[in-house]
Design a protein around this motif. Structure first.
Motif, PDB file in Angstrom:
ATOM      1  N   ILE A  85       5.154   3.745  -6.821  1.00 34.58           N
ATOM      2  CA  ILE A  85       5.989   2.624  -7.258  1.00 34.58           C
ATOM      3  C   ILE A  85       5.078   1.440  -7.565  1.00 34.58           C
ATOM      4  O   ILE A  85       4.276   1.031  -6.727  1.00 34.58           O
ATOM      5  CB  ILE A  85       7.010   2.244  -6.164  1.00 34.58           C
ATOM      6  N   GLU A  86       5.206   0.916  -8.787  1.00 30.21           N
ATOM      7  CA  GLU A  86       4.404  -0.247  -9.160  1.00 30.21           C
ATOM      8  C   GLU A  86       4.899  -1.456  -8.378  1.00 30.21           C
ATOM      9  O   GLU A  86       6.094  -1.762  -8.373  1.00 30.21           O
ATOM     10  CB  GLU A  86       4.513  -0.520 -10.660  1.00 30.21           C
ATOM     11  N   CYS A  87       3.972  -2.112  -7.707  1.00 28.77           N
ATOM     12  CA  CYS A  87       4.360  -3.283  -6.927  1.00 28.77           C
ATOM     13  C   CYS A  87       3.271  -4.347  -7.027  1.00 28.77           C
ATOM     14  O   CYS A  87       2.161  -4.079  -7.469  1.00 28.77           O
ATOM     15  CB  CYS A  87       4.630  -2.911  -5.471  1.00 28.77           C
ATOM     16  N   TYR A  88       3.626  -5.536  -6.612  1.00 29.12           N
ATOM     17  CA  TYR A  88       2.688  -6.661  -6.642  1.00 29.12           C
ATOM     18  C   TYR A  88       2.928  -7.526  -5.415  1.00 29.12           C
ATOM     19  O   TYR A  88       4.036  -8.012  -5.190  1.00 29.12           O
ATOM     20  CB  TYR A  88       2.881  -7.468  -7.928  1.00 29.12           C
ATOM     21  N   CYS A  89       1.886  -7.679  -4.642  1.00 29.34           N
ATOM     22  CA  CYS A  89       1.911  -8.563  -3.477  1.00 29.34           C
ATOM     23  C   CYS A  89       0.847  -9.629  -3.721  1.00 29.34           C
ATOM     24  O   CYS A  89      -0.344  -9.386  -3.494  1.00 29.34           O
ATOM     25  CB  CYS A  89       1.619  -7.774  -2.201  1.00 29.34           C
ATOM     26  N   PRO A  90       1.223 -10.806  -4.240  1.00 29.84           N
ATOM     27  CA  PRO A  90       0.228 -11.837  -4.534  1.00 29.84           C
ATOM     28  C   PRO A  90      -0.464 -12.315  -3.264  1.00 29.84           C
ATOM     29  O   PRO A  90       0.195 -12.661  -2.284  1.00 29.84           O
ATOM     30  CB  PRO A  90       1.027 -12.964  -5.190  1.00 29.84           C
ATOM     31  N   ASP A 127       0.830  -1.209   0.000  1.00 27.67           N
ATOM     32  CA  ASP A 127       0.000   0.000   0.000  1.00 27.67           C
ATOM     33  C   ASP A 127       0.863   1.257   0.000  1.00 27.67           C
ATOM     34  O   ASP A 127       0.602   2.204  -0.740  1.00 27.67           O
ATOM     35  CB  ASP A 127      -0.942   0.014   1.207  1.00 27.67           C
ATOM     36  N   LYS A 128       1.885   1.273   0.833  1.00 27.95           N
ATOM     37  CA  LYS A 128       2.759   2.444   0.930  1.00 27.95           C
ATOM     38  C   LYS A 128       3.533   2.654  -0.368  1.00 27.95           C
ATOM     39  O   LYS A 128       3.683   3.789  -0.828  1.00 27.95           O
ATOM     40  CB  LYS A 128       3.716   2.282   2.115  1.00 27.95           C
ATOM     41  N   LEU A 129       4.009   1.576  -0.981  1.00 29.62           N
ATOM     42  CA  LEU A 129       4.729   1.701  -2.246  1.00 29.62           C
ATOM     43  C   LEU A 129       3.814   2.256  -3.336  1.00 29.62           C
ATOM     44  O   LEU A 129       4.226   3.095  -4.143  1.00 29.62           O
ATOM     45  CB  LEU A 129       5.319   0.349  -2.665  1.00 29.62           C
ATOM     46  N   ASN A 130       2.556   1.809  -3.363  1.00 29.92           N
ATOM     47  CA  ASN A 130       1.589   2.344  -4.325  1.00 29.92           C
ATOM     48  C   ASN A 130       1.365   3.832  -4.100  1.00 29.92           C
ATOM     49  O   ASN A 130       1.252   4.605  -5.053  1.00 29.92           O
ATOM     50  CB  ASN A 130       0.269   1.581  -4.259  1.00 29.92           C
ATOM     51  N   GLN A 131       1.279   4.251  -2.844  1.00 32.31           N
ATOM     52  CA  GLN A 131       1.115   5.666  -2.521  1.00 32.31           C
ATOM     53  C   GLN A 131       2.316   6.484  -3.000  1.00 32.31           C
ATOM     54  O   GLN A 131       2.162   7.650  -3.377  1.00 32.31           O
ATOM     55  CB  GLN A 131       0.925   5.868  -1.020  1.00 32.31           C
ATOM     56  N   LEU A 132       3.489   5.879  -2.980  1.00 30.65           N
ATOM     57  CA  LEU A 132       4.702   6.558  -3.441  1.00 30.65           C
ATOM     58  C   LEU A 132       4.822   6.540  -4.968  1.00 30.65           C
ATOM     59  O   LEU A 132       5.766   7.110  -5.517  1.00 30.65           O
ATOM     60  CB  LEU A 132       5.943   5.904  -2.828  1.00 30.65           C
ATOM     61  N   ALA A 161       9.401   3.563   2.104  1.00 30.26           N
ATOM     62  CA  ALA A 161       8.229   2.886   2.671  1.00 30.26           C
ATOM     63  C   ALA A 161       8.633   2.187   3.966  1.00 30.26           C
ATOM     64  O   ALA A 161       9.571   1.391   3.987  1.00 30.26           O
ATOM     65  CB  ALA A 161       7.662   1.874   1.681  1.00 30.26           C
ATOM     66  N   GLN A 162       7.914   2.489   5.020  1.00 25.42           N
ATOM     67  CA  GLN A 162       8.185   1.843   6.301  1.00 25.42           C
ATOM     68  C   GLN A 162       7.880   0.351   6.177  1.00 25.42           C
ATOM     69  O   GLN A 162       6.886  -0.046   5.572  1.00 25.42           O
ATOM     70  CB  GLN A 162       7.309   2.462   7.390  1.00 25.42           C
ATOM     71  N   GLY A 163       8.743  -0.481   6.724  1.00 25.89           N
ATOM     72  CA  GLY A 163       8.552  -1.926   6.684  1.00 25.89           C
ATOM     73  C   GLY A 163       9.447  -2.621   5.685  1.00 25.89           C
ATOM     74  O   GLY A 163       9.599  -3.841   5.729  1.00 25.89           O
ATOM     75  N   VAL A 164      10.050  -1.878   4.753  1.00 25.18           N
ATOM     76  CA  VAL A 164      10.973  -2.476   3.794  1.00 25.18           C
ATOM     77  C   VAL A 164      12.301  -2.725   4.503  1.00 25.18           C
ATOM     78  O   VAL A 164      12.851  -1.834   5.145  1.00 25.18           O
ATOM     79  CB  VAL A 164      11.185  -1.559   2.569  1.00 25.18           C
ATOM     80  N   PHE A 198       3.676 -15.229  -0.605  1.00 20.27           N
ATOM     81  CA  PHE A 198       5.071 -15.341  -0.200  1.00 20.27           C
ATOM     82  C   PHE A 198       5.277 -14.518   1.063  1.00 20.27           C
ATOM     83  O   PHE A 198       5.122 -13.297   1.041  1.00 20.27           O
ATOM     84  CB  PHE A 198       6.003 -14.820  -1.299  1.00 20.27           C
ATOM     85  N   ASN A 199       5.638 -15.163   2.154  1.00 18.23           N
ATOM     86  CA  ASN A 199       5.856 -14.447   3.407  1.00 18.23           C
ATOM     87  C   ASN A 199       7.041 -13.489   3.278  1.00 18.23           C
ATOM     88  O   ASN A 199       8.114 -13.879   2.830  1.00 18.23           O
ATOM     89  CB  ASN A 199       6.121 -15.414   4.557  1.00 18.23           C
ATOM     90  N   SER A 200       6.815 -12.245   3.675  1.00 18.82           N
ATOM     91  CA  SER A 200       7.839 -11.186   3.727  1.00 18.82           C
ATOM     92  C   SER A 200       8.382 -10.757   2.373  1.00 18.82           C
ATOM     93  O   SER A 200       9.437 -10.120   2.315  1.00 18.82           O
ATOM     94  CB  SER A 200       9.007 -11.596   4.640  1.00 18.82           C
ATOM     95  N   TYR A 201       7.695 -11.062   1.269  1.00 18.12           N
ATOM     96  CA  TYR A 201       8.151 -10.643  -0.062  1.00 18.12           C
ATOM     97  C   TYR A 201       7.097  -9.785  -0.750  1.00 18.12           C
ATOM     98  O   TYR A 201       5.908 -10.101  -0.725  1.00 18.12           O
ATOM     99  CB  TYR A 201       8.416 -11.845  -0.969  1.00 18.12           C
ATOM    100  N   VAL A 202       7.560  -8.724  -1.408  1.00 18.52           N
ATOM    101  CA  VAL A 202       6.735  -7.904  -2.291  1.00 18.52           C
ATOM    102  C   VAL A 202       7.559  -7.677  -3.551  1.00 18.52           C
ATOM    103  O   VAL A 202       8.762  -7.412  -3.480  1.00 18.52           O
ATOM    104  CB  VAL A 202       6.363  -6.549  -1.640  1.00 18.52           C
ATOM    105  N   PHE A 203       6.935  -7.780  -4.720  1.00 16.99           N
ATOM    106  CA  PHE A 203       7.615  -7.557  -5.988  1.00 16.99           C
ATOM    107  C   PHE A 203       7.446  -6.096  -6.382  1.00 16.99           C
ATOM    108  O   PHE A 203       6.348  -5.553  -6.291  1.00 16.99           O
ATOM    109  CB  PHE A 203       7.029  -8.455  -7.082  1.00 16.99           C
ATOM    110  N   VAL A 204       8.525  -5.448  -6.818  1.00 16.99           N
ATOM    111  CA  VAL A 204       8.461  -4.057  -7.268  1.00 16.99           C
ATOM    112  C   VAL A 204       8.982  -3.970  -8.699  1.00 16.99           C
ATOM    113  O   VAL A 204       9.925  -4.667  -9.076  1.00 16.99           O
ATOM    114  CB  VAL A 204       9.251  -3.100  -6.351  1.00 16.99           C
ATOM    115  N   HIS A 205       8.320  -3.118  -9.498  1.00 15.91           N
ATOM    116  CA  HIS A 205       8.669  -2.958 -10.908  1.00 15.91           C
ATOM    117  C   HIS A 205       9.216  -1.553 -11.093  1.00 15.91           C
ATOM    118  O   HIS A 205       8.459  -0.584 -11.073  1.00 15.91           O
ATOM    119  CB  HIS A 205       7.410  -3.182 -11.768  1.00 15.91           C
ATOM    120  N   LEU A 206      10.536  -1.450 -11.239  1.00 11.65           N
ATOM    121  CA  LEU A 206      11.146  -0.141 -11.424  1.00 11.65           C
ATOM    122  C   LEU A 206      12.502  -0.273 -12.081  1.00 11.65           C
ATOM    123  O   LEU A 206      13.034  -1.364 -12.230  1.00 11.65           O
ATOM    124  CB  LEU A 206      11.255   0.618 -10.093  1.00 11.65           C
TER     125      LEU A 206
END
Length: 154
Positions: free
Chosen positions: A25-30, A18-23, A69-72, A50-58
């Motif tokens: 940044i295209e991301c995907y959390c399946p 959510d925070k990455l989207n607000q910034l 983003a807090q939490g990264v 996937f526990n503790s993983y988020v995909f980012v496209h940049l």
């Protein structure tokens, strides 16, 4: 632009996405829908695949933006470089999770005793049994060839 894997704090995957989207940044959390049961009720809950993983496209030059983003925590690395996920692999995950016949999905690490089929390298398409797993290597038994294979990674 590439897809990279960002490692997050435990249980922070959706918040980070959510925070990455607000910034911007295209991301995907399946996410997968599971039925969780408590002592007094059952509820459908969306949990990360996937526990503790988020995909980012940049682009490579924008990789440091994710740390706003807090939490990264960090990027996932493979062989000394930031792990890159192919576009078609992300698309496979997306389309697979949309399948209405999908009922139960889980992701687990390779463990001792698992039977696997090698998908690349000199021993492609050979069946193997995982004999040992360490931080630096796997030891596989290739019964059909009568040998033990030690695969080292950095």
């Amino acid at each position: 632009m590439n897809w990279y894997v960002v490692y997050t704090k435990p249980k922070w995957e959706k918040k980070v996405a959510d925070k990455l989207n607000q910034l911007g940044i295209e991301c995907y959390c399946p996410l997968i829908t599971q039925i969780k049961q408590w002592s007094d009720r059952k509820k459908k809950v969306e949990t990360p695949l996937f526990n503790s993983y988020v995909f980012v496209h940049l682009s490579d030059s924008d990789r440091n933006l994710v740390f706003q983003a807090q939490g990264v925590v960090r990027y996932l690395f493979w062989l000394g470089k930031a792990a890159i996920v192919k576009d078609q692999e992300i698309e496979i995950i997306r389309t697979s999770l949309k399948d209405p016949n999908l009922s139960d999905v889980s992701v687990s690490a390779i463990q001792v005793g698992d039977k696997i089929k090698l998908e690349s390298g000199v021993f492609i398409n050979q069946n193997a049994i995982v004999q040992e797993v360490s931080n630096n290597y796997y030891v596989l038994v290739l019964e059909a060839l009568g040998c033990v294979l030690k695969i080292k990674y950095k």
